[in-house]
Scaffold this motif. Sequence first.
Motif, PDB file in Angstrom:
ATOM      1  N   VAL A 159      -4.860 -27.548  15.614  1.00 27.47           N
ATOM      2  CA  VAL A 159      -5.032 -28.516  16.160  1.00 27.47           C
ATOM      3  C   VAL A 159      -5.844 -29.636  15.320  1.00 27.47           C
ATOM      4  CG1 VAL A 159      -6.582 -29.456  18.059  1.00 27.47           C
ATOM      5  CG2 VAL A 159      -5.279 -27.180  18.440  1.00 27.47           C
ATOM      6  N   LYS A 160      -5.466 -30.905  15.479  1.00 27.32           N
ATOM      7  CA  LYS A 160      -6.226 -32.122  14.689  1.00 27.32           C
ATOM      8  C   LYS A 160      -7.605 -32.143  15.217  1.00 27.32           C
ATOM      9  CE  LYS A 160      -4.820 -36.411  14.866  1.00 27.32           C
ATOM     10  NZ  LYS A 160      -4.277 -37.722  14.710  1.00 27.32           N
ATOM     11  N   CYS A 161      -8.644 -31.498  14.566  1.00 29.63           N
ATOM     12  CA  CYS A 161     -10.001 -31.475  14.886  1.00 29.63           C
ATOM     13  C   CYS A 161     -10.937 -32.370  14.084  1.00 29.63           C
ATOM     14  CB  CYS A 161     -10.727 -30.079  14.942  1.00 29.63           C
ATOM     15  SG  CYS A 161      -9.911 -28.952  15.982  1.00 29.63           S
ATOM     16  N   ILE A 162     -12.029 -32.928  14.929  1.00 31.49           N
ATOM     17  CA  ILE A 162     -13.036 -33.676  14.215  1.00 31.49           C
ATOM     18  C   ILE A 162     -14.340 -33.185  15.052  1.00 31.49           C
ATOM     19  CG2 ILE A 162     -12.866 -35.795  16.029  1.00 31.49           C
ATOM     20  CD1 ILE A 162     -12.795 -37.587  13.576  1.00 31.49           C
ATOM     21  N   ALA A 163     -15.432 -33.345  14.123  1.00 31.69           N
ATOM     22  CA  ALA A 163     -16.902 -33.163  14.659  1.00 31.69           C
ATOM     23  C   ALA A 163     -17.777 -34.279  14.926  1.00 31.69           C
ATOM     24  CB  ALA A 163     -17.380 -32.110  13.872  1.00 31.69           C
ATOM     25  N   LEU A 164     -18.265 -34.316  15.885  1.00 32.59           N
ATOM     26  CA  LEU A 164     -19.318 -35.561  16.099  1.00 32.59           C
ATOM     27  C   LEU A 164     -20.802 -35.057  15.807  1.00 32.59           C
ATOM     28  CD1 LEU A 164     -19.219 -38.695  17.085  1.00 32.59           C
ATOM     29  CD2 LEU A 164     -19.281 -37.517  19.455  1.00 32.59           C
ATOM     30  N   THR A 165     -21.435 -35.845  15.113  1.00 30.13           N
ATOM     31  CA  THR A 165     -22.802 -35.182  14.906  1.00 30.13           C
ATOM     32  C   THR A 165     -23.809 -36.471  14.606  1.00 30.13           C
ATOM     33  OG1 THR A 165     -22.892 -35.478  12.358  1.00 30.13           O
ATOM     34  CG2 THR A 165     -21.567 -33.522  13.143  1.00 30.13           C
ATOM     35  N   PHE A 166     -24.888 -36.163  15.258  1.00 34.48           N
ATOM     36  CA  PHE A 166     -26.013 -37.211  15.518  1.00 34.48           C
ATOM     37  C   PHE A 166     -27.350 -36.556  14.838  1.00 34.48           C
ATOM     38  CE2 PHE A 166     -23.281 -37.489  19.028  1.00 34.48           C
ATOM     39  CZ  PHE A 166     -22.986 -38.936  19.014  1.00 34.48           C
ATOM     40  N   ASP A 194     -11.905 -46.300  11.373  1.00 38.83           N
ATOM     41  CA  ASP A 194     -11.276 -46.591  10.238  1.00 38.83           C
ATOM     42  C   ASP A 194     -11.295 -45.318   9.157  1.00 38.83           C
ATOM     43  OD1 ASP A 194     -10.479 -49.052  10.886  1.00 38.83           O
ATOM     44  OD2 ASP A 194     -12.107 -50.118   9.571  1.00 38.83           O
ATOM     45  N   GLN A 195     -12.259 -44.734   9.107  1.00 42.06           N
ATOM     46  CA  GLN A 195     -12.513 -43.394   8.438  1.00 42.06           C
ATOM     47  C   GLN A 195     -11.879 -42.321   8.880  1.00 42.06           C
ATOM     48  OE1 GLN A 195     -16.516 -43.451   6.334  1.00 42.06           O
ATOM     49  NE2 GLN A 195     -16.887 -45.084   7.637  1.00 42.06           N
ATOM     50  N   ALA A 196     -11.687 -42.129  10.053  1.00 42.14           N
ATOM     51  CA  ALA A 196     -11.431 -40.740  10.804  1.00 42.14           C
ATOM     52  C   ALA A 196     -10.163 -40.039  10.032  1.00 42.14           C
ATOM     53  CB  ALA A 196     -11.015 -41.294  12.327  1.00 42.14           C
ATOM     54  N   HIS A 197     -10.591 -38.694   9.928  1.00 38.58           N
ATOM     55  CA  HIS A 197      -9.502 -37.777   9.555  1.00 38.58           C
ATOM     56  C   HIS A 197      -9.448 -36.502  10.005  1.00 38.58           C
ATOM     57  CE1 HIS A 197     -12.266 -35.739   6.488  1.00 38.58           C
ATOM     58  NE2 HIS A 197     -12.921 -36.806   6.915  1.00 38.58           N
ATOM     59  N   TYR A 225     -21.640 -27.330   2.938  1.00 42.91           N
ATOM     60  CA  TYR A 225     -20.111 -27.507   3.593  1.00 42.91           C
ATOM     61  C   TYR A 225     -19.889 -29.133   3.875  1.00 42.91           C
ATOM     62  CZ  TYR A 225     -20.075 -22.746   4.727  1.00 42.91           C
ATOM     63  OH  TYR A 225     -20.101 -21.447   4.453  1.00 42.91           O
ATOM     64  N   ARG A 226     -18.979 -29.598   3.380  1.00 46.03           N
ATOM     65  CA  ARG A 226     -18.522 -31.110   3.252  1.00 46.03           C
ATOM     66  C   ARG A 226     -16.867 -31.255   3.248  1.00 46.03           C
ATOM     67  NH1 ARG A 226     -19.925 -34.676  -1.544  1.00 46.03           N
ATOM     68  NH2 ARG A 226     -18.171 -33.682  -2.298  1.00 46.03           N
ATOM     69  N   PRO A 227     -16.536 -31.856   4.316  1.00 44.90           N
ATOM     70  CA  PRO A 227     -15.000 -32.079   4.248  1.00 44.90           C
ATOM     71  C   PRO A 227     -14.602 -33.029   3.363  1.00 44.90           C
ATOM     72  CG  PRO A 227     -16.230 -32.586   6.493  1.00 44.90           C
ATOM     73  CD  PRO A 227     -17.139 -32.492   5.652  1.00 44.90           C
ATOM     74  N   GLU A 228     -13.256 -32.898   2.785  1.00 45.30           N
ATOM     75  CA  GLU A 228     -12.701 -33.806   1.992  1.00 45.30           C
ATOM     76  C   GLU A 228     -11.819 -34.854   2.786  1.00 45.30           C
ATOM     77  OE1 GLU A 228     -10.478 -31.729  -0.936  1.00 45.30           O
ATOM     78  OE2 GLU A 228     -12.511 -31.076  -2.014  1.00 45.30           O
ATOM     79  N   LYS A 229     -11.962 -36.030   2.627  1.00 45.75           N
ATOM     80  CA  LYS A 229     -10.794 -36.770   3.349  1.00 45.75           C
ATOM     81  C   LYS A 229      -9.368 -36.578   2.828  1.00 45.75           C
ATOM     82  CE  LYS A 229     -14.282 -40.615   3.981  1.00 45.75           C
ATOM     83  NZ  LYS A 229     -14.663 -42.008   3.868  1.00 45.75           N
ATOM     84  N   ASP A 230      -8.543 -36.985   3.672  1.00 44.12           N
ATOM     85  CA  ASP A 230      -6.984 -36.928   3.489  1.00 44.12           C
ATOM     86  C   ASP A 230      -6.649 -37.881   2.361  1.00 44.12           C
ATOM     87  OD1 ASP A 230      -7.011 -34.989   5.440  1.00 44.12           O
ATOM     88  OD2 ASP A 230      -6.281 -36.485   6.967  1.00 44.12           O
TER      89      ASP A 230
END
Length: 261
Positions: free
Chosen positions: A61-68, A203-206, A256-261
């Motif tokens: 699934v195309k997941c994304i995490a929202l953090t504050f 604009d940055q979402a991946h 841990y750090r995601p890499e942009k597509d």
Amino acid sequence: MFRSSPGRRGGRAVAVLAAAALMLTLGGCGVDPLTPQEARAESGGDDKAGTASRRVDCARVKCIALTFDAGPGKDTPHLLDVLKEKRVPATFFLLGRKHVDRYPKVVKRIADEGHEVANHTWSHRILTDLDENEVREELSRTQDAVERITGRKPVLMRPPQGRTDSMVGDVSRELGLAQILWSITAKDYSTTDSALIRKRVLDQAHRDGIILLHDIYDGTVPAVPGIIDELQSRGYTFVTVPELLAPGTARAGVVYRPEKD
């Protein structure tokens, strides 16, 4: 990426340099971040390997995490209302001094409503500027404060401005904390324009991205409903950071750090 008040001298300049500092710090200290995909692969596909209760499989699934970061603050209760209405989980990296200790009922509500409660140090000191005992103090005080309120110590932390090194990693490992960075930032410390904050995030979402926002700035919480609605319309599923890594588990001390597509 935190400025305690508009009048704090040099605060904005420090915040603007945070992204560059993050890259320099990681690049110069031998820290090699893992991506969410790598964390999931570590489990070998074994669902029992992860501690997160998986609602979705982020490998499919195309997941994304929202953090504050740096809350809770006066607007956090409204943010929680928005997240509850939209059934979206988030991860909150909480600051101890003047935040956790000032809003204990909000901290408890964050935990009770199923969000991930994480550590953003006690007073937002730059950890790489401190000695080992000072780093331990910054993290352990918030660990203890959160545990008193929620009954559980955090297992995730985010170093202020993303600055970390091997010593910070050693102390984090000792305290049972994985280090979580980000791949999407609205630089909401620099503007009160909610439409601009929304645009920057979109604009940055991946896929497998981690969004960094701050629930202490005036323009941020009003931007959240539009961010959620648009990303859901694009097929994204919102998850907590542990869910993003599952069935892998965030290992203490690891970055841990995601890499942009």
